[in-house]
Every structure is written in structure tokens, then in C-alpha cells.
Design a protein around this motif. Sequence first.
Motif, PDB file in Angstrom:
ATOM      1  N   ILE A  60      18.546  -4.518   0.070  1.00 33.53           N
ATOM      2  CA  ILE A  60      19.281  -3.685  -0.881  1.00 33.53           C
ATOM      3  C   ILE A  60      20.263  -4.542  -1.670  1.00 33.53           C
ATOM      4  O   ILE A  60      20.338  -4.445  -2.904  1.00 33.53           O
ATOM      5  CB  ILE A  60      19.992  -2.541  -0.125  1.00 33.53           C
ATOM      6  N   VAL A  83      18.308   2.590  -8.515  1.00 31.99           N
ATOM      7  CA  VAL A  83      18.474   2.877  -7.089  1.00 31.99           C
ATOM      8  C   VAL A  83      17.116   3.078  -6.411  1.00 31.99           C
ATOM      9  O   VAL A  83      16.849   2.539  -5.332  1.00 31.99           O
ATOM     10  CB  VAL A  83      19.385   4.116  -6.877  1.00 31.99           C
ATOM     11  N   MET A  84      16.241   3.847  -7.052  1.00 33.99           N
ATOM     12  CA  MET A  84      14.914   4.096  -6.478  1.00 33.99           C
ATOM     13  C   MET A  84      14.071   2.810  -6.474  1.00 33.99           C
ATOM     14  O   MET A  84      13.290   2.585  -5.552  1.00 33.99           O
ATOM     15  CB  MET A  84      14.187   5.197  -7.264  1.00 33.99           C
ATOM     16  N   PHE A  88       1.108   4.131  -2.841  1.00 37.57           N
ATOM     17  CA  PHE A  88       0.979   5.560  -2.537  1.00 37.57           C
ATOM     18  C   PHE A  88       2.164   6.322  -3.133  1.00 37.57           C
ATOM     19  O   PHE A  88       2.005   7.379  -3.746  1.00 37.57           O
ATOM     20  CB  PHE A  88       0.986   5.813  -1.021  1.00 37.57           C
ATOM     21  N   LEU A  89       3.372   5.797  -2.921  1.00 36.23           N
ATOM     22  CA  LEU A  89       4.590   6.509  -3.333  1.00 36.23           C
ATOM     23  C   LEU A  89       4.659   6.708  -4.839  1.00 36.23           C
ATOM     24  O   LEU A  89       5.101   7.748  -5.325  1.00 36.23           O
ATOM     25  CB  LEU A  89       5.842   5.764  -2.848  1.00 36.23           C
ATOM     26  N   ILE A  90       4.230   5.671  -5.604  1.00 35.80           N
ATOM     27  CA  ILE A  90       4.299   5.808  -7.063  1.00 35.80           C
ATOM     28  C   ILE A  90       2.969   6.272  -7.653  1.00 35.80           C
ATOM     29  O   ILE A  90       2.856   6.436  -8.871  1.00 35.80           O
ATOM     30  CB  ILE A  90       4.777   4.503  -7.750  1.00 35.80           C
ATOM     31  N   GLY A  91       1.959   6.525  -6.793  1.00 34.73           N
ATOM     32  CA  GLY A  91       0.689   7.057  -7.299  1.00 34.73           C
ATOM     33  C   GLY A  91      -0.154   6.029  -8.022  1.00 34.73           C
ATOM     34  O   GLY A  91      -0.921   6.378  -8.920  1.00 34.73           O
ATOM     35  N   ILE A 140      15.123   0.925  -3.424  1.00 31.35           N
ATOM     36  CA  ILE A 140      14.542   1.535  -2.224  1.00 31.35           C
ATOM     37  C   ILE A 140      13.052   1.194  -2.138  1.00 31.35           C
ATOM     38  O   ILE A 140      12.539   0.839  -1.071  1.00 31.35           O
ATOM     39  CB  ILE A 140      14.762   3.065  -2.231  1.00 31.35           C
ATOM     40  N   LEU A 141      12.357   1.278  -3.269  1.00 29.38           N
ATOM     41  CA  LEU A 141      10.933   0.953  -3.292  1.00 29.38           C
ATOM     42  C   LEU A 141      10.716  -0.502  -2.878  1.00 29.38           C
ATOM     43  O   LEU A 141       9.783  -0.819  -2.129  1.00 29.38           O
ATOM     44  CB  LEU A 141      10.358   1.199  -4.692  1.00 29.38           C
ATOM     45  N   THR A 163       0.830  -1.196   0.000  1.00 30.64           N
ATOM     46  CA  THR A 163       0.000   0.000   0.000  1.00 30.64           C
ATOM     47  C   THR A 163       0.872   1.256   0.000  1.00 30.64           C
ATOM     48  O   THR A 163       0.646   2.176  -0.794  1.00 30.64           O
ATOM     49  CB  THR A 163      -0.936  -0.001   1.233  1.00 30.64           C
ATOM     50  N   LEU A 164       1.889   1.293   0.875  1.00 28.22           N
ATOM     51  CA  LEU A 164       2.790   2.445   0.897  1.00 28.22           C
ATOM     52  C   LEU A 164       3.489   2.586  -0.452  1.00 28.22           C
ATOM     53  O   LEU A 164       3.613   3.695  -0.991  1.00 28.22           O
ATOM     54  CB  LEU A 164       3.822   2.310   2.025  1.00 28.22           C
ATOM     55  N   LEU A 207      11.080   4.210 -12.635  1.00 24.69           N
ATOM     56  CA  LEU A 207      12.063   4.740 -11.688  1.00 24.69           C
ATOM     57  C   LEU A 207      13.465   4.228 -12.021  1.00 24.69           C
ATOM     58  O   LEU A 207      13.624   3.193 -12.677  1.00 24.69           O
ATOM     59  CB  LEU A 207      11.699   4.340 -10.264  1.00 24.69           C
ATOM     60  N   ILE A 245      11.239  -0.801   0.893  1.00 20.47           N
ATOM     61  CA  ILE A 245      10.069  -0.265   1.598  1.00 20.47           C
ATOM     62  C   ILE A 245       8.908  -1.258   1.517  1.00 20.47           C
ATOM     63  O   ILE A 245       8.249  -1.548   2.523  1.00 20.47           O
ATOM     64  CB  ILE A 245       9.647   1.102   1.002  1.00 20.47           C
ATOM     65  N   ALA A 293      17.424  -4.643   6.441  1.00 22.97           N
ATOM     66  CA  ALA A 293      17.145  -3.900   5.216  1.00 22.97           C
ATOM     67  C   ALA A 293      18.348  -3.900   4.278  1.00 22.97           C
ATOM     68  O   ALA A 293      18.193  -3.872   3.050  1.00 22.97           O
ATOM     69  CB  ALA A 293      16.715  -2.486   5.557  1.00 22.97           C
TER      70      ALA A 293
END
Lengths: 201, 201, 201
Positions: free
Chosen positions: A154, A116-117, A49-52, A120-121, A45-46, A113, A124, A150
Motif C-alpha cells: 500500500i 485507492v482501488m 476476475f475483479l476487473i472483468g 488495493i488491486l 488471475t484474481l 479505477l 491483491i 501488505a
Amino acid sequence: MFYLVIDILGTIAFAISGVLVAMEKKLDLFGVLIIAFVTAIGGGTLRDFLIGNTPVGWMTTPVYLITITATVIATILFVKQLRYFRKSLFLFDTIGIGLYTMVGVEKGLIAGLSPVMCIILGTITASFGGVIRDILCNEIPVLFRREVYATICILGGVIYFVLIQFPLDPTYAYVTAIVSIILMRLLAVRFKISLPNIYRD
Amino acid sequence: MFYLVIDILGTIAFAISGVLVAMEKKLDLFGVLIIAFVTAIGGGTLRDFLIGNTPVGWMTTPVYLITITATVIATILFVKQLRYFRKSLFLFDTIGIGLYTMVGVEKGLIAGLSPVMCIILGTITASFGGVIRDILCNEIPVLFRREVYATICILGGVIYFVLIQFPLDPTYAYVTAIVSIILMRLLAVRFKISLPNIYRD
Amino acid sequence: MFYLVIDILGTIAFAISGVLVAMEKKLDLFGVLIIAFVTAIGGGTLRDFLIGNTPVGWMTTPVYLITITATVIATILFVKQLRYFRKSLFLFDTIGIGLYTMVGVEKGLIAGLSPVMCIILGTITASFGGVIRDILCNEIPVLFRREVYATICILGGVIYFVLIQFPLDPTYAYVTAIVSIILMRLLAVRFKISLPNIYRD
């Protein structure tokens, strides 16, 4: 299809881990269901939200809801067979993390993205459900205890982006990354590997 | 118009419940305002995030902000009249839950979600503000205490979707569902009804 | 360009404050990085969720991630020089709040929100990162301790909207508002100014 299967397997693993934590806290039936639900869909869900990506995935496809409910019922019925509570919890949490990290990386790539992003996604996606689970159950989040938690997500993401540089079916890279994350986490805990100490005690 | 009135009434009920919890914790004026605000708009904000309804409702219509501020001032001035703190809190929390569940169901229908997802969205709308309120005030969320809390929101949603199958004005179904949720929760607490125990103590 | 610089400066200030809180809690390297990251991007992320600005800012521009990582490394190396922990924390937190309040106001204006909503959005941008930092580190959020914290963000926003009524370069209004917020907070703590008591003890 392949990615949906991975997503469902991650959902099952996290739902089980949610039930285990909630039952150790002696929550009632609904409390257990909520914690399982939040653990399984919190990270995704987060991420959405982050990527819309709205309405978020689990609201438009009933498969997640059905999977979580069935998993909760099965886990409550067979919880006695999962005798070593802490150990089972750790195992299912680890499997969930491996699977969800790569689900998140995949969704990041679709959203355009950078690598790197995406990593991170993925991290998360993998960790947020467990963090909410622990906060709601009033435990210090596993994420903040002295584990290389975490960091391993990565590393798994890095392995994936290295492997897809080679002329292989990307599915191999995907599966290898998942297996690497699970193995690295098991080994890290087995051999008590931790990050370098930044304090001079 | 009708739906806006229901939404405003829910906002007032939750703002009052926020003020009561915050004042019991002896927060300062701004703390009370923030807790009232978060309690009243928390559930609707998460709902709007989930269905991608942005900018979220309370940012584009000033009526919520004005309602909450006026409610906070009135509640602080007349808090002495609400003598039985715990009881008042429970009552306003219950009214808020009844109203917000159906506001959430309605928004889910507008977003084209299935009935099951509408009911979940309604339950989240109704319960999330109170959960944040309790977390910020360092209380164990009411939602996780042994009450049939969220189960009742779901039952209310089911009542609504059953009633709209009949050739009636949907407003009746809507109001009946709200009243049912409020009554069921009052009765559940009065007669100490709870969910079946899943532990063999 | 100017607005980006302000945003980066706020990111640095909040990342430092995150490192300081996390190190006081003896978190490991990754824990410190996560807390710094969450403190620095938490407020902006919630702001972007609220106005529907997705993918959120820090996912599409690598500058935030790089800034935070560099700040964390530098802060860990030079933490001995920041001898008075509590005081340094307070200072960087205050600078971050001043900068981020106005970043939020600016984004609200771009999203077409009314001045009142812009000020609320600025206050949320400035305060949410610190609230998450404190919740994750198991501290009572600074925001809820008896300080005139958020009130000052609101005053700063009001100063900005008053000043831009005059025929000046809006950059002056922007910088004046930031400096006012920082000064007001320092003075409020120095002279122990607090909000009127709403309880008759």
C-alpha cells in the motif's frame, strides 16, 4: 513493452518462490510445476476476475506459460546453488511482490479505477499468489504472519501516486515505487519492524 | 446434444465422488449436498470465470442442479451397494476427470484459445472440483499426492489434438481421448507408475 | 437506496464478525483488517463473478471500503464492550447472513435468473464470506458444523418468492424474509434443531 518486461520479471520471481516452497514440501515434479504456476499467475488471475478482464491474461498470451515452465526447469536444476532456502524464498517473494503490486496498479488505472482501488488491486495482485501457494502447501500464509507485508504494498502504491503528481516521466515513478516496496520489505524484516500491537497482553 | 450428455455424465460422476468423500467425513445432509455440488460444478465454474463465460453455465441451465440433487439422493440411498468406499470414489473420480477434461477442451476451442491453452483449461476443469472437495473436507488434495494425475489429463488432450488432424469424425477423437484418460489413470494406479523423482533422497 | 442501506448493514455485520474471529486468533492490525474485509466482501465478490458483474461492486463504489475500515476501527476500540465473544460473533454473523441472502436474491433477479437460482445466489452471497474467514483463520467453516445454516437461507428465499405472489409492496416481502432468516437461525441454535441424520450410527 516496459510493462510486459516488469510483468515477466514478476512471473519469474514468483515461479521461483513457488518451486522453493513446493520442493521443501517434497512435492513431485508435477506438484512443483502446479505450485509454481499458481503462485505466478494466482494474483493476476484474481485481479483479472475483479476487473472483468477475460479471458484472463495468461490464457491469451503464451509468454507466461513458457516463462513459468522454463523457470521451473532452471530452478530445479540449479536449486543446490540457492543454498539458503528460506533466505532465497524470502528474496524472490519480495521481488515478486514489488513488481506485481505495480503491475496491478497499472491495470487498475487502465480499468478506470480510483487511485485507492488501484492500490488495493495492486496489493491483491501481489499477495494472492503467495497466499494460495501457502494454503496449497499447508503453510500459514506469509501474509498473516507478523510482518508489515501488505502495508508495504500500500505504501508503495501511495509513493507512486504521489510521484506522478510531479512533472516526471511516469516510468520513474513506477520504478521508484517497485524499488521502494522491495527495500521497505527487506528493511522491515531486517529491523523487525511490525505494526502496532492491538492487544494488551 | 452429444457434448451436453458428456457434461451431464461428468456431473453425475463428480457428484457421486463428492457424496462419498462427504459421507466418509460424516457431514450432515446439507454438507453432503454442498460438497457434491461444489465437486460437480467447481471445475466448470473456474473454467467459465477464466474465459469470461458469465453468468456461469449451471446458473442459466437448471439441468445441472437437478442432476446433482437427484444423484445425491440416489447415492445416499444406495451407498451400501458401493461397498468398497475408496475404490468407488477412485472410479467415479477417474470417470469425472476423463469426461470433464474434454468438456473443458471443447469450451476452450469455442472461446478461440490455442490447443495448449485448451488442454490447460481442460485439466483445470477436470481437477479443480476435486481439489476444492478435498480442501473443504480437510484432506490433502488427491492432485498433490504422488500420482500422475494431471499429467494424464494433459496426455488425453494431446491425443485429442493429434487425432483431429486425421480426416475422422471429431466425435471419435473426443471419445477416444476420454477413454484414454480413464484407462491411463486406472493403469497408472494399478502399476504404480509415477513421475520421475526430482529429489536425491 | 433501500437496497444500498441493507447492503451496507450486512457489510457492517460481517466486518464485525470478521474482526471478532481475527482478534480471537491474535492476528495483527493488518491481519484483522484483511479478515474483516474478506468476510464482508467475499460473498458479494463471488456473486458478482458468477453473474459476470465486473468490475465487482466494491471496486467501483468507495462506500464499502469506507464502511469496513470504520467498522474495524470502532470494533477494535469497543471490543471490550462485546464481552461474550462467541455470542457476539454468532449474532453478527446471523444478521449478516439474513441481510446478504436477500441482497444476493435481488441481484439475481436483476441478472434475470430463475427464482431457484436467485435463492442459490443469495445463499452463496450470505455464506461465502464466512467460509473464507473461517478457512483463512484455520477454523472448520461454521457452514459445515451441524447447524441448519444454509438451509435457513434457502427457506428465507422461498418465503420471499411466496410473499411477492401477493399484492403487497415487495419491500415488505424483502424485510420479512430477512427477519425470518435471522429468527429461524436464532431459534434453530436455541432449540438445537438440526437436519435429519443420514447415518445409522
